[in-house]
Write a protein that holds these residues in place. Structure first.
Motif, PDB file in Angstrom:
ATOM      1  N   PRO A 115       0.819  -1.212   0.000  1.00 21.63           N
ATOM      2  CA  PRO A 115       0.000   0.000   0.000  1.00 21.63           C
ATOM      3  C   PRO A 115       0.854   1.263   0.000  1.00 21.63           C
ATOM      4  CG  PRO A 115       0.127  -0.885   2.212  1.00 21.63           C
ATOM      5  CD  PRO A 115       0.886  -1.847   1.338  1.00 21.63           C
ATOM      6  N   GLU A 116       0.337   2.281  -0.662  1.00 18.98           N
ATOM      7  CA  GLU A 116       0.919   3.627  -0.536  1.00 18.98           C
ATOM      8  C   GLU A 116      -0.191   4.541  -0.054  1.00 18.98           C
ATOM      9  OE1 GLU A 116       2.959   7.266  -3.110  1.00 18.98           O
ATOM     10  OE2 GLU A 116       2.297   5.445  -4.143  1.00 18.98           O
ATOM     11  N   TRP A 117      -0.005   5.110   1.143  1.00 17.50           N
ATOM     12  CA  TRP A 117      -1.035   5.968   1.734  1.00 17.50           C
ATOM     13  C   TRP A 117      -0.816   7.405   1.303  1.00 17.50           C
ATOM     14  CZ3 TRP A 117      -5.233   3.899   3.793  1.00 17.50           C
ATOM     15  CH2 TRP A 117      -5.169   2.565   4.210  1.00 17.50           C
ATOM     16  N   LEU A 118      -1.911   8.070   0.921  1.00 18.17           N
ATOM     17  CA  LEU A 118      -1.843   9.422   0.378  1.00 18.17           C
ATOM     18  C   LEU A 118      -2.666  10.376   1.253  1.00 18.17           C
ATOM     19  CD1 LEU A 118      -2.199   8.156  -3.281  1.00 18.17           C
ATOM     20  CD2 LEU A 118      -0.103   9.007  -2.218  1.00 18.17           C
ATOM     21  N   GLU A 119      -3.147  11.472   0.673  1.00 25.25           N
ATOM     22  CA  GLU A 119      -3.822  12.500   1.475  1.00 25.25           C
ATOM     23  C   GLU A 119      -5.207  12.051   1.935  1.00 25.25           C
ATOM     24  OE1 GLU A 119      -3.352  12.475  -1.727  1.00 25.25           O
ATOM     25  OE2 GLU A 119      -5.172  13.155  -2.756  1.00 25.25           O
ATOM     26  N   PRO A 120      -5.708  12.653   3.027  1.00 25.10           N
ATOM     27  CA  PRO A 120      -7.073  12.356   3.476  1.00 25.10           C
ATOM     28  C   PRO A 120      -8.108  12.804   2.451  1.00 25.10           C
ATOM     29  CG  PRO A 120      -5.828  13.530   5.183  1.00 25.10           C
ATOM     30  CD  PRO A 120      -5.018  13.597   3.928  1.00 25.10           C
ATOM     31  N   VAL A 121      -9.274  12.209   2.515  1.00 27.60           N
ATOM     32  CA  VAL A 121     -10.449  12.708   1.796  1.00 27.60           C
ATOM     33  C   VAL A 121     -10.884  13.979   2.515  1.00 27.60           C
ATOM     34  CG1 VAL A 121     -12.815  12.191   1.100  1.00 27.60           C
ATOM     35  CG2 VAL A 121     -11.111  10.343   1.242  1.00 27.60           C
ATOM     36  N   SER A 122     -10.921  15.087   1.808  1.00 29.31           N
ATOM     37  CA  SER A 122     -11.197  16.361   2.492  1.00 29.31           C
ATOM     38  C   SER A 122     -12.618  16.367   3.040  1.00 29.31           C
ATOM     39  CB  SER A 122     -11.018  17.523   1.519  1.00 29.31           C
ATOM     40  OG  SER A 122     -12.093  17.534   0.607  1.00 29.31           O
ATOM     41  N   ASN A 123     -12.809  17.143   4.111  1.00 30.82           N
ATOM     42  CA  ASN A 123     -14.158  17.282   4.665  1.00 30.82           C
ATOM     43  C   ASN A 123     -15.126  17.812   3.616  1.00 30.82           C
ATOM     44  OD1 ASN A 123     -13.756  16.241   7.221  1.00 30.82           O
ATOM     45  ND2 ASN A 123     -13.042  18.212   8.036  1.00 30.82           N
ATOM     46  N   ASP A 124     -14.668  18.765   2.795  1.00 32.35           N
ATOM     47  CA  ASP A 124     -15.543  19.317   1.750  1.00 32.35           C
ATOM     48  C   ASP A 124     -16.019  18.221   0.796  1.00 32.35           C
ATOM     49  OD1 ASP A 124     -15.428  21.825   2.741  1.00 32.35           O
ATOM     50  OD2 ASP A 124     -14.205  22.684   1.124  1.00 32.35           O
TER      51      ASP A 124
END
Lengths: 136, 136
Positions: A120-129
């Protein structure tokens, strides 16, 4: 009103302990029960998400991930595509190198089995927006 | 008295149609719902067994099989070992080249998800004598 609260305890497989191992890659609290861990071959885990919990965008390199939804309501999204609403009995296949995320809807517990190979490569969070725009 | 009759309809995943594709390798009637079939990579299927239905002894060459029990009561046996009684939430890993069989108990429906890789080799049926000796 929170839906599917009984999913918290696990539908078929126990929900297990709070998922501290991967909490840095999640928004909200998830629970992890590793069912099978065959080193570098395959991992099968039961993952349980509290309402609004979701994992970050991520990629499985040189492998795949299969999600088997066992309870509640959730979302699955691949980059550039609309999010798919998931319920019990849904099946998702994510091929190698596809950026995606998954998690619960805002008002429901959610649970899936994940069958995972590769790295796995973990990336940015899913934004609240972006998350708030999803309608249940 | 037949137990767990509701399993016939599928617990999480639909039980699917009668498993004619592999019926020559089973005693009794099973039902097959193929959830994922990635050619030569992995197959994920929901398999439902009527009471006393079991598959023949078989081997997975150059691969593995993982069973995730979703309902009812069944048996799993590796050659040379006692049969293991299975119920909801049990997990079995069969490594490559291990001769084994699985199926329902005499008086219960049984269902598992099977995650399978490699090439199966189907062998002789589990004899009635051996099967009848198993106590539920």
């Amino acid at each position: 009103m929170i839906k599917n609260e009984s999913v918290k305890n696990g539908v078929i497989f126990d929900s297990g302990d709070a998922n501290t191992q991967f909490s840095q890659y999640f928004i909200g609290t998830s629970y992890l029960n590793t069912l099978v861990s065959e080193n570098e071959i395959v991992n099968v885990s039961n993952v349980t998400f509290e309402p609004a919990c979701r994992n970050n965008w991520h990629i499985h390199h040189d492998g795949y991930q299969i999600l088997l939804v066992t309870g509640g309501e959730g979302w699955y999204q691949e980059i550039g595509k609309p999010a798919q609403h998931l319920t019990t009995g849904d099946v998702i296949v994510t091929h190698a190198e596809i950026k995606h995320w998954h998690g619960a809807t805002k008002d429901s517990w959610f649970e899936h089995i994940a069958i995972t190979t590769g790295t796995p490569e973990w990336l940015e969070p899913v934004s609240n927006d972006d998350y708030e725009q999803l309608s249940n």
